[in-house]
Design a protein around this motif. Structure first.
Motif, PDB file in Angstrom:
ATOM      1  N   LEU A 282       0.826  -1.205   0.000  1.00  0.00           N
ATOM      2  CA  LEU A 282       0.000   0.000   0.000  1.00  0.00           C
ATOM      3  C   LEU A 282       0.860   1.254   0.000  1.00  0.00           C
ATOM      4  CD1 LEU A 282      -2.877   1.104   0.097  1.00  0.00           C
ATOM      5  CD2 LEU A 282      -2.747   1.027   2.598  1.00  0.00           C
ATOM      6  N   GLU A 283       1.946   1.234   0.777  1.00  0.00           N
ATOM      7  CA  GLU A 283       2.843   2.393   0.819  1.00  0.00           C
ATOM      8  C   GLU A 283       3.493   2.625  -0.545  1.00  0.00           C
ATOM      9  OE1 GLU A 283       6.778   3.927   3.318  1.00  0.00           O
ATOM     10  OE2 GLU A 283       5.734   2.076   3.889  1.00  0.00           O
ATOM     11  N   LEU A 284       3.940   1.550  -1.187  1.00  0.00           N
ATOM     12  CA  LEU A 284       4.534   1.684  -2.519  1.00  0.00           C
ATOM     13  C   LEU A 284       3.510   2.174  -3.533  1.00  0.00           C
ATOM     14  CD1 LEU A 284       6.658  -1.600  -2.637  1.00  0.00           C
ATOM     15  CD2 LEU A 284       7.520   0.745  -2.449  1.00  0.00           C
ATOM     16  N   PHE A 285       2.276   1.679  -3.416  1.00  0.00           N
ATOM     17  CA  PHE A 285       1.220   2.083  -4.342  1.00  0.00           C
ATOM     18  C   PHE A 285       0.908   3.574  -4.200  1.00  0.00           C
ATOM     19  CE2 PHE A 285      -3.363   2.648  -5.188  1.00  0.00           C
ATOM     20  CZ  PHE A 285      -3.381   2.301  -6.521  1.00  0.00           C
ATOM     21  N   GLN A 286       0.813   4.052  -2.948  1.00  0.00           N
ATOM     22  CA  GLN A 286       0.529   5.470  -2.729  1.00  0.00           C
ATOM     23  C   GLN A 286       1.672   6.349  -3.249  1.00  0.00           C
ATOM     24  OE1 GLN A 286      -2.184   6.773  -1.836  1.00  0.00           O
ATOM     25  NE2 GLN A 286      -3.337   5.043  -1.003  1.00  0.00           N
ATOM     26  N   ALA A 287       2.910   5.896  -3.067  1.00  0.00           N
ATOM     27  CA  ALA A 287       4.054   6.651  -3.578  1.00  0.00           C
ATOM     28  C   ALA A 287       4.024   6.713  -5.099  1.00  0.00           C
ATOM     29  CB  ALA A 287       5.356   6.022  -3.088  1.00  0.00           C
ATOM     30  N   ALA A 288       3.664   5.581  -5.738  1.00  0.00           N
ATOM     31  CA  ALA A 288       3.581   5.559  -7.197  1.00  0.00           C
ATOM     32  C   ALA A 288       2.466   6.479  -7.698  1.00  0.00           C
ATOM     33  CB  ALA A 288       3.348   4.129  -7.685  1.00  0.00           C
ATOM     34  N   LEU A 289       1.332   6.495  -6.989  1.00  0.00           N
ATOM     35  CA  LEU A 289       0.234   7.392  -7.372  1.00  0.00           C
ATOM     36  C   LEU A 289       0.646   8.855  -7.241  1.00  0.00           C
ATOM     37  CD1 LEU A 289      -3.043   5.834  -5.927  1.00  0.00           C
ATOM     38  CD2 LEU A 289      -2.312   5.962  -8.294  1.00  0.00           C
ATOM     39  N   ALA A 290       1.385   9.165  -6.170  1.00  0.00           N
ATOM     40  CA  ALA A 290       1.828  10.542  -5.973  1.00  0.00           C
ATOM     41  C   ALA A 290       2.724  11.008  -7.116  1.00  0.00           C
ATOM     42  CB  ALA A 290       2.563  10.668  -4.635  1.00  0.00           C
ATOM     43  N   ARG A 291       3.582  10.102  -7.602  1.00  0.00           N
ATOM     44  CA  ARG A 291       4.427  10.451  -8.755  1.00  0.00           C
ATOM     45  C   ARG A 291       3.595  10.555 -10.027  1.00  0.00           C
ATOM     46  NH1 ARG A 291       7.741   6.540  -6.311  1.00  0.00           N
ATOM     47  NH2 ARG A 291       7.125   5.010  -7.881  1.00  0.00           N
ATOM     48  N   LEU A 292       2.603   9.689 -10.123  1.00  0.00           N
ATOM     49  CA  LEU A 292       1.797   9.652 -11.337  1.00  0.00           C
ATOM     50  C   LEU A 292       0.979  10.922 -11.526  1.00  0.00           C
ATOM     51  CD1 LEU A 292       0.990   7.876 -13.736  1.00  0.00           C
ATOM     52  CD2 LEU A 292      -0.833   6.916 -12.334  1.00  0.00           C
ATOM     53  N   VAL A 293       0.420  11.457 -10.437  1.00  0.00           N
ATOM     54  CA  VAL A 293      -0.446  12.633 -10.564  1.00  0.00           C
ATOM     55  C   VAL A 293       0.361  13.905 -10.848  1.00  0.00           C
ATOM     56  CG1 VAL A 293      -2.273  11.688  -9.121  1.00  0.00           C
ATOM     57  CG2 VAL A 293      -0.452  13.007  -8.063  1.00  0.00           C
ATOM     58  N   GLN A 294       1.678  13.821 -10.859  1.00  0.00           N
ATOM     59  CA  GLN A 294       2.485  14.962 -11.259  1.00  0.00           C
ATOM     60  C   GLN A 294       2.511  15.122 -12.781  1.00  0.00           C
ATOM     61  OE1 GLN A 294       6.323  14.355  -9.477  1.00  0.00           O
ATOM     62  NE2 GLN A 294       5.563  14.594  -7.382  1.00  0.00           N
ATOM     63  N   ASP A 295       2.023  14.121 -13.489  1.00  0.00           N
ATOM     64  CA  ASP A 295       1.923  14.211 -14.940  1.00  0.00           C
ATOM     65  C   ASP A 295       0.951  15.336 -15.310  1.00  0.00           C
ATOM     66  OD1 ASP A 295       0.525  13.412 -17.617  1.00  0.00           O
ATOM     67  OD2 ASP A 295       2.368  12.230 -17.577  1.00  0.00           O
ATOM     68  N   PRO A 296       1.256  16.139 -16.333  1.00  0.00           N
ATOM     69  CA  PRO A 296       0.347  17.238 -16.717  1.00  0.00           C
ATOM     70  C   PRO A 296      -1.076  16.788 -16.991  1.00  0.00           C
ATOM     71  CG  PRO A 296       2.452  17.436 -17.858  1.00  0.00           C
ATOM     72  CD  PRO A 296       2.483  16.124 -17.138  1.00  0.00           C
TER      73      PRO A 296
ATOM     74  N   SER B  49     -10.624   7.155 -15.039  1.00  0.00           N
ATOM     75  CA  SER B  49     -11.586   8.059 -15.674  1.00  0.00           C
ATOM     76  C   SER B  49     -10.875   9.170 -16.438  1.00  0.00           C
ATOM     77  CB  SER B  49     -12.507   8.666 -14.606  1.00  0.00           C
ATOM     78  OG  SER B  49     -13.276   7.668 -13.982  1.00  0.00           O
ATOM     79  N   GLN B  50      -9.797   9.701 -15.840  1.00  0.00           N
ATOM     80  CA  GLN B  50      -9.062  10.780 -16.492  1.00  0.00           C
ATOM     81  C   GLN B  50      -8.393  10.293 -17.778  1.00  0.00           C
ATOM     82  OE1 GLN B  50      -9.485  13.638 -15.050  1.00  0.00           O
ATOM     83  NE2 GLN B  50      -8.251  14.939 -16.395  1.00  0.00           N
ATOM     84  N   VAL B  51      -7.844   9.092 -17.731  1.00  0.00           N
ATOM     85  CA  VAL B  51      -7.211   8.525 -18.926  1.00  0.00           C
ATOM     86  C   VAL B  51      -8.270   8.249 -19.996  1.00  0.00           C
ATOM     87  CG1 VAL B  51      -5.943   6.538 -19.815  1.00  0.00           C
ATOM     88  CG2 VAL B  51      -5.278   7.560 -17.636  1.00  0.00           C
TER      89      VAL B  51
ATOM     90  N   VAL C 252      -5.764  10.512  -4.652  1.00  0.00           N
ATOM     91  CA  VAL C 252      -6.498  10.059  -5.833  1.00  0.00           C
ATOM     92  C   VAL C 252      -6.713   8.546  -5.768  1.00  0.00           C
ATOM     93  CG1 VAL C 252      -4.395   9.717  -7.191  1.00  0.00           C
ATOM     94  CG2 VAL C 252      -6.547  10.200  -8.353  1.00  0.00           C
ATOM     95  N   THR C 253      -7.819   8.108  -6.344  1.00  0.00           N
ATOM     96  CA  THR C 253      -8.125   6.677  -6.396  1.00  0.00           C
ATOM     97  C   THR C 253      -7.805   6.138  -7.795  1.00  0.00           C
ATOM     98  OG1 THR C 253     -10.410   7.024  -7.119  1.00  0.00           O
ATOM     99  CG2 THR C 253      -9.983   7.018  -4.739  1.00  0.00           C
ATOM    100  N   PRO C 254      -7.565   4.838  -7.916  1.00  0.00           N
ATOM    101  CA  PRO C 254      -7.347   4.256  -9.252  1.00  0.00           C
ATOM    102  C   PRO C 254      -8.522   4.508 -10.185  1.00  0.00           C
ATOM    103  CG  PRO C 254      -6.713   2.694  -7.540  1.00  0.00           C
ATOM    104  CD  PRO C 254      -7.365   3.849  -6.841  1.00  0.00           C
ATOM    105  N   GLU C 255      -9.718   4.559  -9.634  1.00  0.00           N
ATOM    106  CA  GLU C 255     -10.915   4.816 -10.441  1.00  0.00           C
ATOM    107  C   GLU C 255     -10.842   6.206 -11.086  1.00  0.00           C
ATOM    108  OE1 GLU C 255     -15.771   5.247  -9.803  1.00  0.00           O
ATOM    109  OE2 GLU C 255     -14.458   4.728  -8.141  1.00  0.00           O
TER     110      GLU C 255
ATOM    111  N   LEU D  13     -16.682  10.592  -2.310  1.00  0.00           N
ATOM    112  CA  LEU D  13     -15.251  10.902  -2.261  1.00  0.00           C
ATOM    113  C   LEU D  13     -15.013  12.325  -1.773  1.00  0.00           C
ATOM    114  CD1 LEU D  13     -13.934   9.237  -5.541  1.00  0.00           C
ATOM    115  CD2 LEU D  13     -13.365   8.594  -3.202  1.00  0.00           C
ATOM    116  N   ARG D  14     -15.822  13.252  -2.245  1.00  0.00           N
ATOM    117  CA  ARG D  14     -15.647  14.655  -1.832  1.00  0.00           C
ATOM    118  C   ARG D  14     -15.915  14.817  -0.331  1.00  0.00           C
ATOM    119  NH1 ARG D  14     -19.584  19.305  -4.043  1.00  0.00           N
ATOM    120  NH2 ARG D  14     -20.970  18.073  -2.721  1.00  0.00           N
TER     121      ARG D  14
END
Length: 200
Positions: free
Chosen positions: A70-84, A100-102, A93-96, A145-146
């Motif tokens: 879970l810690e690795l997954f959250q770190a990967a998500l944090a890097r991923l959301v830095q994408d423009p 949806s954004q993709v 952010v959730t995988p869902e 979620l909100r």
């Protein structure tokens, strides 16, 4: 005649006795080393405490492994959301939401803006061929979620909401849950409104 006397055995030589003593010393030494090792192992077992049952030990290892993943997954998500492409998404952010954004980027989904009576607009992402029921489910997930992120009210009665309000688009009620949004003419970035039902 008197019986013959038994022959006397010669006494062990000094060299033989010394040899036996020398041979005994290493044996006693090995026994002492083994005893010390057993005692040290016993002390380590006592210090570690009683062993966990097999099921509990496996559950603890699985829990630690899940926490690490879970810690690795959250770190990967944090890097991923830095994408423009994903920079507008929240930090938790959730995988869902990423999916949806993709899907939006590839034209597989669309954003429907749901407007409340107070003027607030909520962007809800649904697939291109979504039905009215799909939109309602996506709206519910968006609100949940909100609320979780803002720490607000955690429970809403959606049965009450849909008994009291209906969705409209261009003045037409979205009355049939099975009907596709595109059948009502709804496209990407169109607005749908909450309208309170009139009492009969």
């Amino acid at each position: 005649m008197p019986p013959p006397r038994p022959a006397r055995r010669p006494p062990p030589s000094a060299a033989g006795g010394a040899g036996e003593a020398v041979a005994a010393r290493p044996l006693l030494g090995h026994q002492n080393v083994a005893a010390r090792r057993a005692e040290e192992q016993h002390r380590r077992i006592l210090a570690a405490g009683p062993p966990l049952p097999a099921g509990m030990a496996e559950a603890e290892e699985e829990l630690l492994a899940h926490a690490d993943v879970l810690e690795l997954f959250q770190a990967a998500l944090a890097r991923l959301v830095q994408d423009p492409l994903l920079c507008d998404l929240p930090p938790q952010v959730t995988p869902e939401e990423i999916g949806s954004q993709v899907a939006l980027e590839y034209g597989q989904a669309m954003t429907v803006r749901v407007c409340k009576a107070d003027g607030e607009s909520m962007p809800v992402v649904v697939v291109q061929n979504a039905s009215v029921l799909d939109l309602k489910k996506a709206l519910r997930r968006h609100v949940q979620l909100r609320q979780a992120r803002r720490g607000g009210v955690q429970h809403l009665s959606w049965k009450y909401i849909w008994r009291t309000y209906h969705l409209t688009y261009a003045g037409e009620k979205l009355a049939d849950d099975r009907k596709k949004l595109r059948e009502y003419g709804i496209r990407n970035r169109d607005e749908v409104s909450f309208i309170k039902k009139l009492r009969k």
